[in-house]
Scaffold this active site. Structure first.
Site, PDB file in Angstrom:
ATOM      1  N   ASP A  34       1.446  -0.305 -11.083  1.00  0.00           N
ATOM      2  CA  ASP A  34       0.017  -0.614 -10.992  1.00  0.00           C
ATOM      3  C   ASP A  34      -0.745   0.365 -11.894  1.00  0.00           C
ATOM      4  O   ASP A  34      -0.463   1.558 -11.928  1.00  0.00           O
ATOM      5  CB  ASP A  34      -0.451  -0.496  -9.541  1.00  0.00           C
ATOM      6  CG  ASP A  34      -1.798  -1.166  -9.325  1.00  0.00           C
ATOM      7  OD1 ASP A  34      -1.847  -2.188  -8.615  1.00  0.00           O
ATOM      8  OD2 ASP A  34      -2.817  -0.664  -9.869  1.00  0.00           O
ATOM      9  N   GLU A 100      -7.725  -9.355  -6.434  1.00  0.00           N
ATOM     10  CA  GLU A 100      -8.391  -9.207  -7.733  1.00  0.00           C
ATOM     11  C   GLU A 100      -7.743 -10.069  -8.800  1.00  0.00           C
ATOM     12  O   GLU A 100      -8.425 -10.566  -9.696  1.00  0.00           O
ATOM     13  CB  GLU A 100      -8.318  -7.746  -8.202  1.00  0.00           C
ATOM     14  CG  GLU A 100      -9.237  -6.799  -7.462  1.00  0.00           C
ATOM     15  CD  GLU A 100      -8.928  -5.348  -7.810  1.00  0.00           C
ATOM     16  OE1 GLU A 100      -8.359  -5.091  -8.891  1.00  0.00           O
ATOM     17  OE2 GLU A 100      -9.243  -4.481  -6.973  1.00  0.00           O
ATOM     18  N   HIS A 105       1.344 -11.619  -6.152  1.00  0.00           N
ATOM     19  CA  HIS A 105       2.005 -10.326  -6.362  1.00  0.00           C
ATOM     20  C   HIS A 105       2.170  -9.597  -5.042  1.00  0.00           C
ATOM     21  O   HIS A 105       1.353  -9.755  -4.139  1.00  0.00           O
ATOM     22  CB  HIS A 105       1.244  -9.448  -7.357  1.00  0.00           C
ATOM     23  CG  HIS A 105      -0.214  -9.267  -7.036  1.00  0.00           C
ATOM     24  ND1 HIS A 105      -1.155 -10.242  -7.304  1.00  0.00           N
ATOM     25  CD2 HIS A 105      -0.887  -8.239  -6.472  1.00  0.00           C
ATOM     26  CE1 HIS A 105      -2.347  -9.813  -6.918  1.00  0.00           C
ATOM     27  NE2 HIS A 105      -2.225  -8.605  -6.413  1.00  0.00           N
ATOM     28  N   HIS A 107       2.491  -5.688  -3.665  1.00  0.00           N
ATOM     29  CA  HIS A 107       2.386  -4.261  -3.938  1.00  0.00           C
ATOM     30  C   HIS A 107       3.515  -3.569  -3.182  1.00  0.00           C
ATOM     31  O   HIS A 107       3.709  -3.837  -1.982  1.00  0.00           O
ATOM     32  CB  HIS A 107       1.072  -3.693  -3.408  1.00  0.00           C
ATOM     33  CG  HIS A 107      -0.170  -4.302  -3.998  1.00  0.00           C
ATOM     34  ND1 HIS A 107      -0.968  -3.620  -4.892  1.00  0.00           N
ATOM     35  CD2 HIS A 107      -0.770  -5.507  -3.815  1.00  0.00           C
ATOM     36  CE1 HIS A 107      -2.014  -4.377  -5.223  1.00  0.00           C
ATOM     37  NE2 HIS A 107      -1.914  -5.537  -4.587  1.00  0.00           N
TER      38      HIS A 107
HETATM   39  P1  AMP Z   1      -4.995  -7.246  -5.808  1.00  0.00           P
HETATM   40  O1  AMP Z   1      -6.308  -6.636  -5.384  1.00  0.00           O
HETATM   41  O2  AMP Z   1      -4.030  -7.356  -4.674  1.00  0.00           O
HETATM   42  O3  AMP Z   1      -5.202  -8.547  -6.551  1.00  0.00           O
HETATM   43  O4  AMP Z   1      -4.341  -6.203  -6.794  1.00  0.00           O
HETATM   44  C1  AMP Z   1      -4.404  -6.286  -8.166  1.00  0.00           C
HETATM   45  C2  AMP Z   1      -3.829  -4.999  -8.699  1.00  0.00           C
HETATM   46  O5  AMP Z   1      -3.576  -5.175 -10.071  1.00  0.00           O
HETATM   47  C3  AMP Z   1      -4.757  -3.789  -8.559  1.00  0.00           C
HETATM   48  O6  AMP Z   1      -4.097  -2.805  -7.774  1.00  0.00           O
HETATM   49  C4  AMP Z   1      -4.967  -3.322 -10.007  1.00  0.00           C
HETATM   50  O7  AMP Z   1      -5.004  -1.929 -10.153  1.00  0.00           O
HETATM   51  C5  AMP Z   1      -3.754  -3.930 -10.706  1.00  0.00           C
HETATM   52  N1  AMP Z   1      -3.906  -4.196 -12.135  1.00  0.00           N
HETATM   53  C6  AMP Z   1      -4.942  -4.783 -12.764  1.00  0.00           C
HETATM   54  N2  AMP Z   1      -4.713  -4.851 -14.086  1.00  0.00           N
HETATM   55  C7  AMP Z   1      -3.486  -4.303 -14.300  1.00  0.00           C
HETATM   56  C8  AMP Z   1      -2.680  -4.084 -15.442  1.00  0.00           C
HETATM   57  N3  AMP Z   1      -3.068  -4.441 -16.677  1.00  0.00           N
HETATM   58  N4  AMP Z   1      -1.477  -3.477 -15.281  1.00  0.00           N
HETATM   59  C9  AMP Z   1      -1.057  -3.095 -14.050  1.00  0.00           C
HETATM   60  N5  AMP Z   1      -1.772  -3.287 -12.931  1.00  0.00           N
HETATM   61  C10 AMP Z   1      -2.976  -3.874 -13.047  1.00  0.00           C
END
Ligand code: AMP
Length: 119
Positions: A34, A100, A105, A107
């Site tokens: 992340d 987001e 995905h 985590h």
């Molecule tokens: P979510 O809120 O569960 O959709 O998590 C999305 C995650 O994607 C967040 O923890 C972000 O920090 C991560 N994220 C966004 N853009 C990138 C990227 N380019 N590379 C790695 N992680 C990312």
């Protein structure tokens, strides 16, 4: 249900259009760190396919991909060396969970005591 947005950031990572710190990859899934870690270990595992969340994935993905994706999550946790210390899996879906990025995905969080499940 909303349709899959092929311009989301994880779709771009899968296409190799933007970089990632890769942890694990196989035919079914990609795992990478992340960009904004919430714990000392914070890795994301995504399926190789156009699925927005678990409801979409469980309804529409082929069995082989569903099995392969869940194996890949376990393989990634093992590769990260978390078997003994433990880890937390989270998959946010939709507005209530603050999702987001609209590509399914999980985590993987670890590396410290993570505390209660919800803050
Ligand atoms: P979510 O809120 O569960 O959709 O998590 C999305 C995650 O994607 C967040 O923890 C972000 O920090 C991560 N994220 C966004 N853009 C990138 C990227 N380019 N590379 C790695 N992680 C990312």
């Amino acid at each position: 249900m909303m349709s899959y947005d092929s311009d989301n950031v994880f779709a771009m990572i899968l296409r190799g259009e933007i970089p990632c710190v890769k942890i694990y990859e196989d035919n079914h899934a990609l795992a990478f760190n992340d960009i904004n870690p919430q714990a000392p270990v914070h890795t994301l595992v995504i399926p190789k396919g156009k699925y927005i969340n678990m409801i979409d994935f469980s309804k529409n993905a082929p069995e082989e991909l569903i099995a392969g994706f869940f194996r890949a999550i376990g393989n990634t946790a093992k590769q990260l060396g978390l078997e003994e210390d433990g880890y937390r899996l989270i998959s946010n879906a939709g507005e209530s969970a603050n999702q987001e990025v609209p590509h399914l995905h999980f985590h993987i969080l670890s590396g410290k005591k993570l505390g209660p499940m919800l803050s």
